[in-house]
Design a protein around this motif. Structure first.
Motif, PDB file in Angstrom:
ATOM      1  N   ASP A  24       9.827  -7.309  -6.861  1.00  0.00           N
ATOM      2  CA  ASP A  24       8.752  -6.516  -6.278  1.00  0.00           C
ATOM      3  C   ASP A  24       9.115  -5.033  -6.221  1.00  0.00           C
ATOM      4  O   ASP A  24       8.707  -4.306  -5.326  1.00  0.00           O
ATOM      5  CB  ASP A  24       8.390  -7.028  -4.882  1.00  0.00           C
ATOM      6  N   PHE A  25       9.917  -4.603  -7.193  1.00  0.00           N
ATOM      7  CA  PHE A  25      10.273  -3.188  -7.303  1.00  0.00           C
ATOM      8  C   PHE A  25      10.141  -2.807  -8.771  1.00  0.00           C
ATOM      9  O   PHE A  25      10.659  -3.505  -9.653  1.00  0.00           O
ATOM     10  CB  PHE A  25      11.701  -2.938  -6.834  1.00  0.00           C
ATOM     11  N   GLY A  26       9.408  -1.727  -9.040  1.00  0.00           N
ATOM     12  CA  GLY A  26       9.194  -1.341 -10.426  1.00  0.00           C
ATOM     13  C   GLY A  26       9.072   0.157 -10.580  1.00  0.00           C
ATOM     14  O   GLY A  26       9.377   0.932  -9.666  1.00  0.00           O
ATOM     15  N   GLN A  27       8.627   0.557 -11.769  1.00  0.00           N
ATOM     16  CA  GLN A  27       8.429   1.971 -12.071  1.00  0.00           C
ATOM     17  C   GLN A  27       6.960   2.210 -12.382  1.00  0.00           C
ATOM     18  O   GLN A  27       6.408   1.607 -13.312  1.00  0.00           O
ATOM     19  CB  GLN A  27       9.290   2.407 -13.257  1.00  0.00           C
ATOM     20  N   LEU A  28       6.362   3.080 -11.588  1.00  0.00           N
ATOM     21  CA  LEU A  28       4.972   3.468 -11.795  1.00  0.00           C
ATOM     22  C   LEU A  28       4.940   4.651 -12.753  1.00  0.00           C
ATOM     23  O   LEU A  28       5.541   5.694 -12.478  1.00  0.00           O
ATOM     24  CB  LEU A  28       4.321   3.837 -10.459  1.00  0.00           C
ATOM     25  N   PRO A  38       5.220  12.393 -19.024  1.00  0.00           N
ATOM     26  CA  PRO A  38       4.713  11.458 -18.010  1.00  0.00           C
ATOM     27  C   PRO A  38       5.515  11.578 -16.706  1.00  0.00           C
ATOM     28  O   PRO A  38       6.659  12.023 -16.699  1.00  0.00           O
ATOM     29  CB  PRO A  38       4.917  10.088 -18.656  1.00  0.00           C
ATOM     30  N   VAL A  39       4.892  11.154 -15.630  1.00  0.00           N
ATOM     31  CA  VAL A  39       5.554  11.096 -14.327  1.00  0.00           C
ATOM     32  C   VAL A  39       5.879   9.634 -14.049  1.00  0.00           C
ATOM     33  O   VAL A  39       5.001   8.770 -14.143  1.00  0.00           O
ATOM     34  CB  VAL A  39       4.655  11.666 -13.212  1.00  0.00           C
ATOM     35  N   VAL A  40       7.140   9.353 -13.723  1.00  0.00           N
ATOM     36  CA  VAL A  40       7.589   7.981 -13.475  1.00  0.00           C
ATOM     37  C   VAL A  40       8.196   7.915 -12.083  1.00  0.00           C
ATOM     38  O   VAL A  40       9.095   8.696 -11.752  1.00  0.00           O
ATOM     39  CB  VAL A  40       8.623   7.529 -14.531  1.00  0.00           C
ATOM     40  N   VAL A  41       7.700   6.977 -11.271  1.00  0.00           N
ATOM     41  CA  VAL A  41       8.123   6.883  -9.870  1.00  0.00           C
ATOM     42  C   VAL A  41       8.633   5.476  -9.577  1.00  0.00           C
ATOM     43  O   VAL A  41       7.873   4.501  -9.700  1.00  0.00           O
ATOM     44  CB  VAL A  41       6.953   7.198  -8.915  1.00  0.00           C
ATOM     45  N   PRO A  42       9.911   5.308  -9.190  1.00  0.00           N
ATOM     46  CA  PRO A  42      10.392   3.993  -8.741  1.00  0.00           C
ATOM     47  C   PRO A  42       9.757   3.658  -7.391  1.00  0.00           C
ATOM     48  O   PRO A  42       9.688   4.513  -6.500  1.00  0.00           O
ATOM     49  CB  PRO A  42      11.913   4.193  -8.604  1.00  0.00           C
ATOM     50  N   THR A  43       9.289   2.418  -7.243  1.00  0.00           N
ATOM     51  CA  THR A  43       8.616   2.073  -5.998  1.00  0.00           C
ATOM     52  C   THR A  43       8.562   0.562  -5.773  1.00  0.00           C
ATOM     53  O   THR A  43       8.516  -0.216  -6.729  1.00  0.00           O
ATOM     54  CB  THR A  43       7.167   2.620  -5.991  1.00  0.00           C
ATOM     55  N   HIS A  44       8.576   0.168  -4.509  1.00  0.00           N
ATOM     56  CA  HIS A  44       8.234  -1.205  -4.155  1.00  0.00           C
ATOM     57  C   HIS A  44       6.714  -1.382  -4.256  1.00  0.00           C
ATOM     58  O   HIS A  44       5.956  -0.407  -4.160  1.00  0.00           O
ATOM     59  CB  HIS A  44       8.676  -1.520  -2.723  1.00  0.00           C
TER      60      HIS A  44
END
Length: 215
Positions: A24-28, A38-44
């Motif tokens: 349940d943790f990925g990269q948006l 691109p903008v990449v954000v690690p997030t739950h």
């Protein structure tokens, strides 16, 4: 994401079960503004029916991009391991001539993002996330007008990600002979570094379901 036929998810239930196991943790990833990367954000994240729910800090650079283009991708990767060449050398081939590869599971959600700014809607998003991540309930109540969350809500924005497509990849040499795959799983278990054990588990699980690959 490029997926060979033998690396594809066997069915929807396979990738859904993998996500439900705690992935349940990925990269948006959102499209950059013109001329920018691109903008990449690690997030739950959590699932909410067919949707995914995320919250991020208000200063996050994703917001101005999503305002212009709400099409995003959330990628989850796990159970990965580097497989050295000698483990993959075919029978009769010198081990040094074996070609290395990577094993991994990846699930990619293509989504249309909807921004959540209403205070009560953001509070409800946090309640759902806490119910998932802290199911024991050992946290303060999330209310709009009470601390600690009430005063923090203006500092975040929520995202409801409407999933439009899901692709999943289970890359564990499923096109190789059964004996080869079983041997590599054994090597992974013996090495026991990083995510070797979970990669070996995925390989054995796929081996049990697929057996010999039929092209």
């Amino acid at each position: 994401m490029f997926i060979q036929p033998w690396d594809a998810s066997l069915d929807e239930a396979e990738w859904q079960a993998w996500i439900a196991e705690g992935h349940d943790f990925g990269q948006l990833s959102v499209n950059g503004l013109p001329g920018e990367p691109p903008v990449v954000v690690p997030t739950h994240f959590i699932g909410d029916g067919p949707d995914l729910l995320v919250h991020l800090a208000r200063p996050n650079p994703v917001w101005k991009v999503i305002d212009q283009n709400p099409n995003v991708i959330l990628t989850v990767i796990g159970d990965y391991a580097f497989i050295p060449g000698p483990w993959r050398a075919p029978a009769g081939v010198p081990p040094r001539d074996g070609v290395p590869t990577s094993y991994y599971t990846a699930v990619q959600f293509t989504c249309r993002a909807h921004i959540i700014d209403d205070p009560e809607a953001k509070a409800e998003l946090l309640r759902r996330q806490l119910a998932h991540f802290q199911p024991d309930g050992d946290h303060a109540e999330v209310t709009v007008d009470q601390p600690p969350y009430g005063r923090m809500l203006p500092g975040i924005r929520g995202l409801r990600l409407r999933v439009t497509e899901v692709v999943a990849k289970f890359k564990y040499d499923d096109h190789k002979p059964v004996e080869h795959r079983a041997a590599v799983a054994g090597h992974l278990t013996e090495r026991g570094q990083g995510l070797d054990a979970s990669a070996a588990h995925q390989q054995r699980r796929r081996l049990d379901r697929i057996g010999p690959w039929k092209s």
